[in-house]
Write a protein that holds these residues in place. Structure first.
Motif, mmCIF file in Angstrom:
data_model
loop_
_atom_site.group_PDB
_atom_site.id
_atom_site.type_symbol
_atom_site.label_atom_id
_atom_site.label_comp_id
_atom_site.label_asym_id
_atom_site.label_seq_id
_atom_site.Cartn_x
_atom_site.Cartn_y
_atom_site.Cartn_z
ATOM 1 N N GLU A 1 0.808 -1.218 0.000
ATOM 2 C CA GLU A 1 0.000 0.000 0.000
ATOM 3 C C GLU A 1 0.847 1.276 0.000
ATOM 4 N N GLN A 2 2.156 1.137 0.109
ATOM 5 C CA GLN A 2 3.021 2.308 0.103
ATOM 6 C C GLN A 2 3.167 2.833 -1.323
ATOM 7 N N LEU A 3 3.261 4.147 -1.452
ATOM 8 C CA LEU A 3 3.425 4.744 -2.766
ATOM 9 C C LEU A 3 4.777 4.371 -3.354
ATOM 10 N N GLN A 4 4.726 3.975 -4.611
ATOM 11 C CA GLN A 4 5.952 3.641 -5.322
ATOM 12 C C GLN A 4 6.268 4.791 -6.282
ATOM 13 N N PRO A 5 7.547 5.077 -6.493
ATOM 14 C CA PRO A 5 7.877 6.155 -7.439
ATOM 15 C C PRO A 5 7.407 5.785 -8.851
ATOM 16 N N MET A 6 6.996 6.802 -9.611
ATOM 17 C CA MET A 6 6.541 6.569 -10.975
ATOM 18 C C MET A 6 7.734 6.264 -11.869
ATOM 19 N N ASP A 7 7.597 5.238 -12.666
ATOM 20 C CA ASP A 7 8.643 4.843 -13.606
ATOM 21 C C ASP A 7 8.376 5.531 -14.947
ATOM 22 N N THR A 8 9.025 6.655 -15.180
ATOM 23 C CA THR A 8 8.786 7.430 -16.391
ATOM 24 C C THR A 8 9.419 6.806 -17.635
ATOM 25 N N THR A 9 10.106 5.689 -17.475
ATOM 26 C CA THR A 9 10.646 5.003 -18.652
ATOM 27 C C THR A 9 9.595 4.121 -19.300
ATOM 28 N N ARG A 10 8.505 3.856 -18.593
ATOM 29 C CA ARG A 10 7.429 3.023 -19.149
ATOM 30 C C ARG A 10 6.464 3.907 -19.936
ATOM 31 N N ARG A 11 6.145 3.481 -21.155
ATOM 32 C CA ARG A 11 5.245 4.209 -22.046
ATOM 33 C C ARG A 11 4.131 3.251 -22.462
ATOM 34 N N PHE A 12 2.910 3.736 -22.478
ATOM 35 C CA PHE A 12 1.751 2.893 -22.745
ATOM 36 C C PHE A 12 0.910 3.459 -23.887
ATOM 37 N N VAL A 13 0.358 2.567 -24.695
ATOM 38 C CA VAL A 13 -0.573 2.933 -25.754
ATOM 39 C C VAL A 13 -1.782 2.016 -25.665
ATOM 40 N N ASP B 1 -4.681 6.309 -26.946
ATOM 41 C CA ASP B 1 -4.302 6.972 -25.703
ATOM 42 C C ASP B 1 -2.818 6.707 -25.482
ATOM 43 N N PHE B 2 -2.110 7.710 -24.990
ATOM 44 C CA PHE B 2 -0.686 7.579 -24.692
ATOM 45 C C PHE B 2 -0.444 8.008 -23.258
ATOM 46 N N ALA B 3 0.284 7.184 -22.515
ATOM 47 C CA ALA B 3 0.578 7.481 -21.116
ATOM 48 C C ALA B 3 2.052 7.219 -20.829
ATOM 49 N N ILE B 4 2.576 7.991 -19.887
ATOM 50 C CA ILE B 4 3.949 7.812 -19.420
ATOM 51 C C ILE B 4 3.890 7.506 -17.933
ATOM 52 N N GLY B 5 4.445 6.365 -17.550
ATOM 53 C CA GLY B 5 4.552 6.014 -16.134
ATOM 54 C C GLY B 5 3.322 5.380 -15.538
ATOM 55 N N GLU B 6 2.162 5.948 -15.758
ATOM 56 C CA GLU B 6 0.900 5.450 -15.206
ATOM 57 C C GLU B 6 -0.126 5.343 -16.325
ATOM 58 N N PRO B 7 -0.611 4.152 -16.654
ATOM 59 C CA PRO B 7 -1.560 4.028 -17.767
ATOM 60 C C PRO B 7 -2.889 4.735 -17.527
ATOM 61 N N GLU B 8 -3.207 5.038 -16.274
ATOM 62 C CA GLU B 8 -4.482 5.681 -15.957
ATOM 63 C C GLU B 8 -4.503 7.174 -16.281
#
Length: 95
Positions: free
Chosen positions: A9-21, A35-42
């Motif tokens: 449940e602890q916050l994890q740092p966002m991984d900005t190297t991950r890219r989502f489509v 849709d394009f997202a960086i770090g968080e697909p939401e």
């Protein structure tokens, strides 16, 4: 003293190297809606590119493809005020 959360449940740092489509559709003129997202697909932006530009975009960004989402109303769920996309404006008549 602040409560200590379990590790899951602890916050994890966002991984900005991950890219989502996430593909949303293809227009008759060959443009791809996605849709394009960086770090968080939401948290995403809506984009439209031609087929070749879309393929290059995905390769350049080394994207992870996300599964499509069910269309609105597919599960008989009511739409909320927050359940809206910019693409919906193309089907809305403004006065």
């Amino acid at each position: 003293m602040a409560p200590v959360l379990p590790p899951e449940e602890q916050l994890q740092p966002m991984d900005t190297t991950r890219r989502f489509v996430r593909l949303r559709g293809e227009r008759g003129n060959g443009f791809i809606e996605f849709d394009f997202a960086i770090g968080e697909p939401e948290v995403f932006v809506e984009l439209i590119l031609g087929r070749d530009a879309f393929a290059e975009f995905c390769t350049t960004n080394q994207v992870e493809m996300l599964p499509p989402v069910a269309p609105h109303g597919a599960h008989d769920e009511p739409r909320s005020d927050w359940d809206w996309r910019l693409a919906d404006a193309t089907k809305t008549r403004f006065k």
